[in-house]
Design a protein around this motif. Structure first.
Motif: not given
Length: 437
Positions: A273-299
């Protein structure tokens, strides 16, 4: 064949830098001498590839395009989480004026590159550049130059849907002009300032077009996209542009990627998972996506980005602010990406299906191309649906036909000789110009 000496350079953004490095590897493989001009911090990227390196930090002073874009994202982050048409329509005068920093950086970089080319100690047969606007230094000197378009090639197809809209080629064309007009209005200030700089340089006949973000080729230019995904249904494309199916660079580091011990014994597939060097600078969206992916059965392997120290990863994740991306992509089962053209091409080259979460500009077009060609899914950051994202992951792993389509694209990219053909075209142009050393 006479070996030529090339100056290769790019705008101060990692996607453009990596694309320029990949094309330069093709020049080097053909026996040519490559001089890579960029910031001192990128010297190792040139040295690893056997290129000579020319730093231009001292000539750029404190100007830094990446920092300017971070400031832009911070100031208007909420607007980046809107669909593209609404975003263009609601762009304020204040936000338009923020483009001034980008235009000023264009001018500063042009001056730095002009000094390099003007230096009598530097003699070049050709210039290969990945730049988002016309640069006066290219017109000032008699050296043949060849632009790279390392973004989605919809910009080269006037009959297609408007670039940066994320509209499908199958969408209603009656809506296309509305976006084009809103987009041009939103970028009016950037256009005015850049064209003022071109006029001041004596280039009244050269104009910046924000709907393209590339210059017209002096003779020939090259864009980076696989034949299987190119917009042939929207032909004709602009003249003198030639497709290269793959100029994916070699990994920045030779060490093989190994699944971190933290994840080794966990169940599930491995996802990058990567939003690139610029998209990842938006910590709000990064934190939302990390919270969603935390519920996945994958790594998950997470590229946290330049502000990654502010992110907390879940138990099914491992990440660093920067990862050796190409090696990581080779070792995973799926890529979740912002759809920047560089990561997009790397993912396809190594035969991985993808989910694209576009943040701005051509990322929306790559995301829609994935959908139109049925090789993955598009998730919009302005309408995040937890269940939909998690279900898309499972659908990809269940869909063998989709996986096979991606593998076919990968096979065709790997077996294309279009990069070596592009180098030969450049060689021919330089030979005809008679400017050899």
């Amino acid at each position: 064949m006479t070996p030529y000496r090339f100056l290769v350079t790019a705008i101060d953004a990692l996607g453009h830098i990596n694309a320029a490095l990949g094309f330069a590897e093709g020049l080097k493989a053909a026996g040519h001498e490559v001089y890579f001009a960029h910031r001192e911090k990128h010297r190792h990227l040139a040295v690893k590839r056997g290129f000579s390196f020319i730093p231009f930090d001292s000539q750029l002073s404190e100007a830094n395009l990446e920092d300017a874009i971070f400031q832009w994202i911070d100031a208007f982050a909420d607007k980046f989480r809107q669909e593209p048409l609404k975003r263009c329509k609601e762009m304020s005068l204040e936000e338009q004026e923020a483009f001034r920093a980008q235009a000023e950086f264009f001018a500063a970089l042009n001056a730095a590159l002009d000094r390099i080319v003007s230096d009598e100690n530097n003699k070049f047969d050709g210039i290969v550049s990945d730049l988002p606007a016309p640069y006066p230094f290219l017109y000032k000197h008699s050296i043949p130059w060849f632009p790279l378009a390392s973004l989605n090639p919809l910009i080269l197809y006037p009959k297609g849907p408007p670039p940066f809209s994320g509209y499908s080629v199958n969408s209603d064309p009656s809506n296309w002009d509305e976006f084009r007009e809103a987009y041009q209005r939103a970028h009016l200030r950037l256009t005015e300032i850049t064209n003022e700089n071109l006029t001041a340089a004596g280039l009244d006949h050269v104009k910046f077009n924000p709907a393209r973000f590339v210059d017209n080729p002096q003779t020939i230019g090259f864009y980076h996209y696989p034949a299987d995904l190119d917009y042939t249904e929207c032909e004709p494309k602009d003249p003198n542009w030639h497709r290269v199916d793959a100029w994916v660079r070699q990994p920045d580091f030779d060490t093989e990627f190994v699944i971190p011990e933290k994840l080794r014994d966990k169940p599930g597939k491995v996802i990058y998972f990567s939003l690139g060097s610029l998209g990842s600078a938006d910590l709000v969206i990064m934190k939302k996506l990390i919270a969603i992916l935390a519920k996945s059965p994958h790594k998950f392997i997470i590229s946290k980005g330049p502000r990654g120290d502010a992110l907390e990863l879940a138990d099914n994740m491992w990440g660093e602010n920067y990862v050796n991306q190409i090696k990581v992509i080779q070792g995973v089962d799926l890529v979740i990406t912002h759809g920047g053209n560089n990561t997009f091409m790397e993912t396809l080259y190594y035969g991985k299906p993808m989910i694209v979460i576009p943040y701005f500009y051509d990322q929306f077009d790559n995301a829609q191309r994935v959908v139109d060609k049925n090789i993955g899914f598009r998730i919009n950051p302005y309408e995040l649906d937890e269940d939909y994202l998690l279900n898309c992951i499972e659908k990809i792993f269940e869909d063998k036909e989709m996986q096979d389509r991606v593998k076919t694209i990968s096979h065709n990219m790997r077996n294309s000789n279009s990069l070596s053909e592009a180098v030969k075209m450049i060689e021919n142009q330089i030979g005809q110009s008679g400017t050899t050393l």
